[in-house]
Design a protein around this motif. Sequence first.
Motif, PDB file in Angstrom:
ATOM      1  N   ASN A  56      13.906 -44.806   9.403  1.00 52.58           N
ATOM      2  CA  ASN A  56      12.872 -45.421   8.551  1.00 52.58           C
ATOM      3  C   ASN A  56      11.735 -44.470   8.174  1.00 52.58           C
ATOM      4  OD1 ASN A  56      14.246 -47.892   8.739  1.00 52.58           O
ATOM      5  ND2 ASN A  56      13.140 -48.438  10.613  1.00 52.58           N
ATOM      6  N   ALA A  57      11.612 -44.251   6.894  1.00 54.02           N
ATOM      7  CA  ALA A  57      10.474 -43.515   6.336  1.00 54.02           C
ATOM      8  C   ALA A  57       9.827 -44.410   5.296  1.00 54.02           C
ATOM      9  CB  ALA A  57      10.922 -42.203   5.710  1.00 54.02           C
ATOM     10  N   SER A  58       8.555 -44.715   5.485  1.00 54.70           N
ATOM     11  CA  SER A  58       7.887 -45.684   4.614  1.00 54.70           C
ATOM     12  C   SER A  58       6.613 -45.103   4.016  1.00 54.70           C
ATOM     13  CB  SER A  58       7.550 -46.957   5.396  1.00 54.70           C
ATOM     14  OG  SER A  58       6.727 -47.810   4.623  1.00 54.70           O
ATOM     15  N   PHE A  59       6.541 -45.197   2.669  1.00 51.95           N
ATOM     16  CA  PHE A  59       5.315 -44.910   1.924  1.00 51.95           C
ATOM     17  C   PHE A  59       4.891 -46.172   1.161  1.00 51.95           C
ATOM     18  CE2 PHE A  59       7.213 -40.791   2.580  1.00 51.95           C
ATOM     19  CZ  PHE A  59       6.149 -39.931   2.780  1.00 51.95           C
ATOM     20  N   ASP A  60       5.227 -47.327   1.680  1.00 53.16           N
ATOM     21  CA  ASP A  60       4.956 -48.586   0.993  1.00 53.16           C
ATOM     22  C   ASP A  60       3.464 -48.757   0.710  1.00 53.16           C
ATOM     23  OD1 ASP A  60       7.633 -49.069   1.263  1.00 53.16           O
ATOM     24  OD2 ASP A  60       7.428 -50.459   2.944  1.00 53.16           O
ATOM     25  N   GLN A  61       3.173 -49.240  -0.497  1.00 54.48           N
ATOM     26  CA  GLN A  61       1.810 -49.559  -0.929  1.00 54.48           C
ATOM     27  C   GLN A  61       0.885 -48.351  -0.870  1.00 54.48           C
ATOM     28  OE1 GLN A  61       0.290 -53.186   0.898  1.00 54.48           O
ATOM     29  NE2 GLN A  61       2.373 -53.862   1.316  1.00 54.48           N
ATOM     30  N   SER A  62       1.433 -47.176  -1.019  1.00 52.05           N
ATOM     31  CA  SER A  62       0.609 -45.970  -1.030  1.00 52.05           C
ATOM     32  C   SER A  62       0.294 -45.551  -2.461  1.00 52.05           C
ATOM     33  CB  SER A  62       1.312 -44.833  -0.282  1.00 52.05           C
ATOM     34  OG  SER A  62       1.341 -45.101   1.098  1.00 52.05           O
ATOM     35  N   ALA A  63      -0.770 -44.773  -2.610  1.00 48.33           N
ATOM     36  CA  ALA A  63      -1.206 -44.313  -3.926  1.00 48.33           C
ATOM     37  C   ALA A  63      -1.124 -42.792  -3.971  1.00 48.33           C
ATOM     38  CB  ALA A  63      -2.626 -44.771  -4.202  1.00 48.33           C
ATOM     39  N   PHE A  64      -0.352 -42.283  -4.935  1.00 46.20           N
ATOM     40  CA  PHE A  64      -0.214 -40.844  -5.158  1.00 46.20           C
ATOM     41  C   PHE A  64      -0.920 -40.541  -6.479  1.00 46.20           C
ATOM     42  CE2 PHE A  64       3.299 -42.227  -2.574  1.00 46.20           C
ATOM     43  CZ  PHE A  64       3.519 -41.212  -1.661  1.00 46.20           C
ATOM     44  N   GLU A  65      -2.102 -39.949  -6.409  1.00 47.83           N
ATOM     45  CA  GLU A  65      -2.915 -39.772  -7.605  1.00 47.83           C
ATOM     46  C   GLU A  65      -2.704 -38.420  -8.270  1.00 47.83           C
ATOM     47  OE1 GLU A  65      -6.934 -40.654  -6.545  1.00 47.83           O
ATOM     48  OE2 GLU A  65      -6.444 -42.669  -5.799  1.00 47.83           O
ATOM     49  N   GLY A  66      -2.084 -37.482  -7.596  1.00 50.13           N
ATOM     50  CA  GLY A  66      -1.843 -36.169  -8.172  1.00 50.13           C
ATOM     51  C   GLY A  66      -0.355 -35.857  -8.261  1.00 50.13           C
ATOM     52  N   TYR A  67      -0.056 -34.663  -8.696  1.00 43.19           N
ATOM     53  CA  TYR A  67       1.315 -34.175  -8.786  1.00 43.19           C
ATOM     54  C   TYR A  67       1.987 -34.296  -7.419  1.00 43.19           C
ATOM     55  CZ  TYR A  67       5.045 -30.702  -9.601  1.00 43.19           C
ATOM     56  OH  TYR A  67       6.248 -30.045  -9.708  1.00 43.19           O
ATOM     57  N   THR A  68       3.184 -34.881  -7.388  1.00 43.80           N
ATOM     58  CA  THR A  68       3.854 -35.174  -6.124  1.00 43.80           C
ATOM     59  C   THR A  68       5.280 -34.640  -6.156  1.00 43.80           C
ATOM     60  OG1 THR A  68       2.544 -37.172  -5.769  1.00 43.80           O
ATOM     61  CG2 THR A  68       4.612 -37.009  -4.560  1.00 43.80           C
ATOM     62  N   SER A  69       5.695 -33.986  -5.072  1.00 41.58           N
ATOM     63  CA  SER A  69       7.041 -33.435  -5.029  1.00 41.58           C
ATOM     64  C   SER A  69       7.727 -33.740  -3.707  1.00 41.58           C
ATOM     65  CB  SER A  69       7.007 -31.914  -5.238  1.00 41.58           C
ATOM     66  OG  SER A  69       8.328 -31.378  -5.122  1.00 41.58           O
ATOM     67  N   PHE A  70       8.926 -34.315  -3.821  1.00 41.91           N
ATOM     68  CA  PHE A  70       9.853 -34.464  -2.705  1.00 41.91           C
ATOM     69  C   PHE A  70      11.124 -33.664  -2.995  1.00 41.91           C
ATOM     70  CE2 PHE A  70       7.085 -38.052  -2.039  1.00 41.91           C
ATOM     71  CZ  PHE A  70       7.078 -38.238  -0.661  1.00 41.91           C
ATOM     72  N   SER A  71      11.026 -32.652  -3.832  1.00 43.76           N
ATOM     73  CA  SER A  71      12.191 -31.843  -4.180  1.00 43.76           C
ATOM     74  C   SER A  71      12.757 -31.140  -2.953  1.00 43.76           C
ATOM     75  CB  SER A  71      11.804 -30.801  -5.235  1.00 43.76           C
ATOM     76  OG  SER A  71      11.408 -31.429  -6.431  1.00 43.76           O
ATOM     77  N   PHE A  72      14.073 -31.051  -2.917  1.00 45.10           N
ATOM     78  CA  PHE A  72      14.812 -30.376  -1.837  1.00 45.10           C
ATOM     79  C   PHE A  72      14.626 -31.068  -0.478  1.00 45.10           C
ATOM     80  CE2 PHE A  72      13.893 -27.100  -5.015  1.00 45.10           C
ATOM     81  CZ  PHE A  72      15.161 -26.600  -5.254  1.00 45.10           C
ATOM     82  N   ALA A  73      14.015 -32.245  -0.470  1.00 45.56           N
ATOM     83  CA  ALA A  73      13.818 -32.951   0.798  1.00 45.56           C
ATOM     84  C   ALA A  73      15.114 -33.593   1.268  1.00 45.56           C
ATOM     85  CB  ALA A  73      12.737 -34.018   0.636  1.00 45.56           C
ATOM     86  N   ASN A  74      15.182 -33.884   2.548  1.00 46.17           N
ATOM     87  CA  ASN A  74      16.347 -34.555   3.124  1.00 46.17           C
ATOM     88  C   ASN A  74      15.863 -35.689   4.029  1.00 46.17           C
ATOM     89  OD1 ASN A  74      18.549 -34.080   5.826  1.00 46.17           O
ATOM     90  ND2 ASN A  74      19.119 -35.070   3.920  1.00 46.17           N
ATOM     91  N   PHE A  75      16.311 -36.910   3.720  1.00 44.85           N
ATOM     92  CA  PHE A  75      16.000 -38.083   4.528  1.00 44.85           C
ATOM     93  C   PHE A  75      17.316 -38.676   5.013  1.00 44.85           C
ATOM     94  CE2 PHE A  75      12.170 -37.492   2.128  1.00 44.85           C
ATOM     95  CZ  PHE A  75      11.143 -37.982   2.929  1.00 44.85           C
ATOM     96  N   GLU A  76      17.497 -38.716   6.331  1.00 46.56           N
ATOM     97  CA  GLU A  76      18.755 -39.195   6.888  1.00 46.56           C
ATOM     98  C   GLU A  76      18.799 -40.711   7.001  1.00 46.56           C
ATOM     99  OE1 GLU A  76      19.636 -37.221  10.545  1.00 46.56           O
ATOM    100  OE2 GLU A  76      19.682 -35.226   9.621  1.00 46.56           O
TER     101      GLU A  76
END
Length: 618
Positions: A230-250
């Motif tokens: 479990n990885a949770s970013f629920d109800q979060s606010a990303f106000e700038g440039y955001t990158s999850f490139s090349f990330a790995n979530f199992e």
Amino acid sequence: MSGPDQETTFAGGRLESVNLSGTVLETPNGEPIDLRGATIEGDLNLSNATVKVPLLLGNIAITGALDARGARFECVVDLAGAKIGRQTLLSHAQFNSGLVANALDAGFIDARDFSVDGPAVLDDASFSANVRFARSEFGGDLSCERTEWPPLTDFAMIAVTDEASFADSTVSGEFRLTGASFDGDLTLSGIEVNGDVSCSHAVVTGSLNASQATFGNEVDFEDFRHHGTNASFDQSAFEGYTSFSFANFEDSLSFTDSTFEDEVWFTYGTFEETVDFEGARFENLTHLRDATFESNVIVRNVCSRSQLFFHGSMIDGDLDSREATLDHFQFGAELAGHADFRSVRFDAQAVFKQTEFGGTARFDLASFAGDPDFTGCQFLSEVSFDETEFLVRPTFDDARFAVEPDLDAADFSRSIEGTEGPLIVARPEELNNARATVPLDALSGDIAVPAQAARLIEPNVPRTKALVTALKNLDHEAWYGLFHHSLKLARTAAVEVDADETPTVYVVGFAIDGDAEKPDELLEETSLIAAYTIVEKDFQIEFSHLESKFEQFDHLVAVPGSTDALESDVSVATHIEFRNAILRCLMVQIARYNHQEEENTLQFDCLPAIVGIFRLDT
């Protein structure tokens, strides 16, 4: 430093600077050294010291610095409520039995390369200058909840063997977790970071909870590795440039009800379980392309106001997009499971070119306001368009179907026929006061002009010339952003109006920043104010669109639908053509102003809109 008569209790005392550098501190019976509530007028120097008994510094006040560089603390150290006036130096220090520093009030902290074997507690602490913990090791829990961090908070390359929590903390500037390693859970829930966040190359083995977080600037999770559950970013606010490139979530990754104000990238990421964006809002470019999704992707009830890309991605599970609102959607993914686009609103382009639908594809009750392009698609199972609304007719060139779809079940009753594309229209329900009429005699005799419209009908040569300069200086992207929706409304209004042989007139409103110093900063907003035609047989003006509120606008320009600048039919004219048409009309205004004999001559081409608005207001 030990002896049978050595004093070990200084609680509440007042001392000058204390220098114990390089000494061994112990007591005969292992009693703690107690400085709780004491005041040291100066520095406390414990550099390279060895402290073999508990050191109690709770609520101490040190007016100078605390220097414990290279020190070794064999028992617990208590800094709870301590106030350190200057810097705290802990680099290469060893805390063998934990560190308690909740409610610590300090300035600059240098704790690089230090280690804590046991819990480290920094809850409710506050720091007024930069804090550096880079390359440090935490052999137990790291708790930093409700802490107020400074402009630079550096935990790069740290290693935490148990849980780490920064819940409900505030970081006034940059927050670094670059290359950090967390063998337990990482909690960032409720954190508020005003600067950049760097979690690139970090590894989390436990759960990741970053729900209800606020990231005020750039967020970097590139090459992030999550091996836990479990990885949770629920109800979060990303106000700038955001990158999850090349990330790995199992395990599953969730962004439900989150907001992304700037670009967000998931390119080349690998997501082994469900990725859930239900209820999320995307205000800028969203790149879910060129990624690998080994399970389901949920974008149900998502609102995307810019371009959302999936092309080049592999989705081994299902795609659930029900009830989403998508402006510019590009799919083009390879989808092994089912695709559910029921009740989706496609407000601009919907590009599905070369998509392979492995399972059932459902577009029932969806609505396409842009050019739906299914060129080269492969539907390896059933596809349905039951009650799907096409405001623009779809393209199925070279598409292949395992089961031929029933397009007769779709709704083409409000579709706009165009000879050129891509065609993007507004939804007819966005037109205001369609079929409203104004008698022609309302424009003769004493014309009642609303007071708030006076500035719009009086000639203003400098403003008109400034507007021409501004339009000529606007780059392609800026102009498109200002006028895109007005163009969509104009296309739809062109279909709704009963023009016969009389050309439709479009009235465009401009809101102007009077304090602008540069031409490209002059325009604040544009909007289609009205679309109308004169019906002579009925002696009236008929509107297909008419705004009744226009207080924010400073200038009106009437563009005839038959103008030579609109080389295409008005229902498919490009925004560049409309800019050229508006520029021509502005030049006509300027010429009219320069040759007028009377002052304050009314601009009759804009009067139908103004009078119509007046009638609606009254």
